[in-house]
Scaffold this motif. Structure first.
Motif, PDB file in Angstrom:
ATOM      1  N   THR A  14       0.838  -1.200   0.000  1.00 33.09           N
ATOM      2  CA  THR A  14       0.000   0.000   0.000  1.00 33.09           C
ATOM      3  C   THR A  14       0.874   1.251   0.000  1.00 33.09           C
ATOM      4  O   THR A  14       2.096   1.175   0.150  1.00 33.09           O
ATOM      5  CB  THR A  14      -0.905   0.013   1.232  1.00 33.09           C
ATOM      6  OG1 THR A  14      -0.071   0.107   2.413  1.00 33.09           O
ATOM      7  CG2 THR A  14      -1.738  -1.255   1.299  1.00 33.09           C
ATOM      8  N   ASN A  15       0.234   2.393  -0.146  1.00 32.97           N
ATOM      9  CA  ASN A  15       0.963   3.655  -0.107  1.00 32.97           C
ATOM     10  C   ASN A  15       1.650   3.845   1.245  1.00 32.97           C
ATOM     11  O   ASN A  15       2.771   4.358   1.313  1.00 32.97           O
ATOM     12  CB  ASN A  15      -0.006   4.808  -0.374  1.00 32.97           C
ATOM     13  CG  ASN A  15       0.708   6.137  -0.539  1.00 32.97           C
ATOM     14  OD1 ASN A  15       1.519   6.328  -1.440  1.00 32.97           O
ATOM     15  ND2 ASN A  15       0.413   7.076   0.354  1.00 32.97           N
ATOM     16  N   LYS A  16       0.993   3.399   2.313  1.00 33.07           N
ATOM     17  CA  LYS A  16       1.590   3.488   3.655  1.00 33.07           C
ATOM     18  C   LYS A  16       2.819   2.596   3.755  1.00 33.07           C
ATOM     19  O   LYS A  16       3.831   2.975   4.355  1.00 33.07           O
ATOM     20  CB  LYS A  16       0.556   3.094   4.711  1.00 33.07           C
ATOM     21  CG  LYS A  16       1.081   3.196   6.137  1.00 33.07           C
ATOM     22  CD  LYS A  16       0.009   2.816   7.140  1.00 33.07           C
ATOM     23  CE  LYS A  16       0.544   2.901   8.569  1.00 33.07           C
ATOM     24  NZ  LYS A  16      -0.493   2.511   9.571  1.00 33.07           N
ATOM     25  N   ASP A  17       2.737   1.401   3.176  1.00 30.66           N
ATOM     26  CA  ASP A  17       3.888   0.491   3.184  1.00 30.66           C
ATOM     27  C   ASP A  17       5.079   1.121   2.480  1.00 30.66           C
ATOM     28  O   ASP A  17       6.208   1.056   2.965  1.00 30.66           O
ATOM     29  CB  ASP A  17       3.532  -0.818   2.486  1.00 30.66           C
ATOM     30  CG  ASP A  17       2.501  -1.625   3.256  1.00 30.66           C
ATOM     31  OD1 ASP A  17       2.486  -1.538   4.497  1.00 30.66           O
ATOM     32  OD2 ASP A  17       1.696  -2.318   2.603  1.00 30.66           O
ATOM     33  N   LYS A  19       5.668   4.281   1.994  1.00 32.87           N
ATOM     34  CA  LYS A  19       6.180   5.409   2.786  1.00 32.87           C
ATOM     35  C   LYS A  19       7.076   4.904   3.913  1.00 32.87           C
ATOM     36  O   LYS A  19       8.168   5.445   4.146  1.00 32.87           O
ATOM     37  CB  LYS A  19       5.012   6.206   3.364  1.00 32.87           C
ATOM     38  CG  LYS A  19       5.462   7.434   4.168  1.00 32.87           C
ATOM     39  CD  LYS A  19       4.294   8.141   4.818  1.00 32.87           C
ATOM     40  CE  LYS A  19       3.725   7.326   5.961  1.00 32.87           C
ATOM     41  NZ  LYS A  19       2.670   8.067   6.715  1.00 32.87           N
ATOM     42  N   ASN A  20       6.650   3.841   4.587  1.00 28.66           N
ATOM     43  CA  ASN A  20       7.454   3.296   5.687  1.00 28.66           C
ATOM     44  C   ASN A  20       8.776   2.720   5.175  1.00 28.66           C
ATOM     45  O   ASN A  20       9.816   2.847   5.824  1.00 28.66           O
ATOM     46  CB  ASN A  20       6.661   2.224   6.424  1.00 28.66           C
ATOM     47  CG  ASN A  20       5.498   2.798   7.224  1.00 28.66           C
ATOM     48  OD1 ASN A  20       5.517   3.969   7.589  1.00 28.66           O
ATOM     49  ND2 ASN A  20       4.488   1.985   7.473  1.00 28.66           N
ATOM     50  N   LYS A 162       8.896   5.342  -4.147  1.00 29.94           N
ATOM     51  CA  LYS A 162       7.591   5.250  -4.814  1.00 29.94           C
ATOM     52  C   LYS A 162       7.741   5.356  -6.324  1.00 29.94           C
ATOM     53  O   LYS A 162       7.036   4.664  -7.078  1.00 29.94           O
ATOM     54  CB  LYS A 162       6.661   6.349  -4.298  1.00 29.94           C
ATOM     55  CG  LYS A 162       6.174   6.136  -2.875  1.00 29.94           C
ATOM     56  CD  LYS A 162       5.192   7.227  -2.464  1.00 29.94           C
ATOM     57  CE  LYS A 162       4.644   6.987  -1.068  1.00 29.94           C
ATOM     58  NZ  LYS A 162       3.689   8.047  -0.663  1.00 29.94           N
TER      59      LYS A 162
END
Length: 269
Positions: A14-17, A19-20, A162
């Protein structure tokens, strides 16, 4: 490993993954070793992504790390984040792991040149000059500007990861269609990159006092033919002995030590 052996589902990150993972890559240099350079750092940085794709206890995670995750790499940190995104996207889309490895090996050298030119040869001196100018005027903004700018550059690794991930997802069909040619080309490029790094890590030269017929320096003869020819020949001979003659690494190391001592005693190195 064939593509059919991978999990069937894709797009698990995901986008959160992402980013982390980008923030995790800020600690990229902490696993540096002289054997693999940034190899352990790269594997550690992509580990959560591999676990999200395959499952934390899946054998596919260790297989991916063994194939391409912790092998030799030495590149600029922002470029490394981009490569992480590209690698994870290809892994998620079940690309052949030999292709992933060769793409990573073939790209890290050229990406290092681009990243160094942008961040460390351009942005660093410019930002440092601005900060120094402000400090010269006794302004507290000097150190604040410098710290804020490079904190921003560190966080920007999220963007690069990304971008690599997005590029990998969009290019996966073309990559797989031309996998054989890309694997061969990337492998050749990777060998060229490693070969070009030989003079940086291998020193082999004759002393200036060693002259041929008492007039011409032996080292100058080799330099006039091809600069750094001796290190390349030395590594080539070692590779031949190791690959073709099946001599163990330990024996080669001991032989190099003995050779170096002998040549030093003779005054030839």
């Amino acid at each position: 490993m064939m593509a059919k052996e991978y999990n069937e589902t894709t797009n698990k990150l995901t986008n959160k993954d992402l980013k982390n993972l980008g923030l995790r890559s800020m600690f990229y240099q902490t696993g540096f070793t002289f054997e693999k350079m940034q190899g352990n750092s790269f594997g550690w940085s992509i580990l959560p992504g591999l676990e999200k794709i395959h499952g934390k206890d899946s054998e596919e995670v260790s297989k991916a790390l063994d194939e391409y995750g912790v092998d030799f790499i030495n590149t600029e940190q922002h470029a490394a984040s981009f490569l992480m995104g590209l690698v994870l996207s290809m892994e998620e889309n079940r690309a052949d792991r030999k292709l992933i490895k060769n793409m990573k090996t073939g790209l890290f050298g050229s990406f290092a040149g681009i990243g160094d030119a942008i961040f460390w040869f351009t942005l660093l001196p410019i930002s440092g000059s601005i900060a120094a100018s402000l400090c010269k005027q006794h302004s507290i903004l000097g150190p604040i500007f410098f710290l804020a700018f490079w904190i921003l550059m560190a966080v920007s690794r999220v963007f690069f990861l990304k971008a690599g991930y997005k590029l990998g997802s969009g290019a996966i069909s073309k990559l797989t269609e031309n996998a054989k040619a890309l694997t061969k080309g990337a492998g050749i490029l990777g060998v060229m990159v490693v070969g070009a790094m030989i003079p940086s890590y291998v020193t082999f030269e004759f002393p200036e006092k060693l002259k041929l017929f008492g007039t011409v320096g032996v080292q100058s003869i080799f330099d006039s033919v091809i600069p750094n020819l001796l290190p390349a020949l030395f590594v080539g001979i070692l590779y031949y002995i190791f690959k073709k003659k099946k001599v163990s690494i330990v024996v080669l190391i001991l032989a190099i030590i003995a050779f170096a001592i002998l040549m030093s005693l003779l005054g030839w190195l």
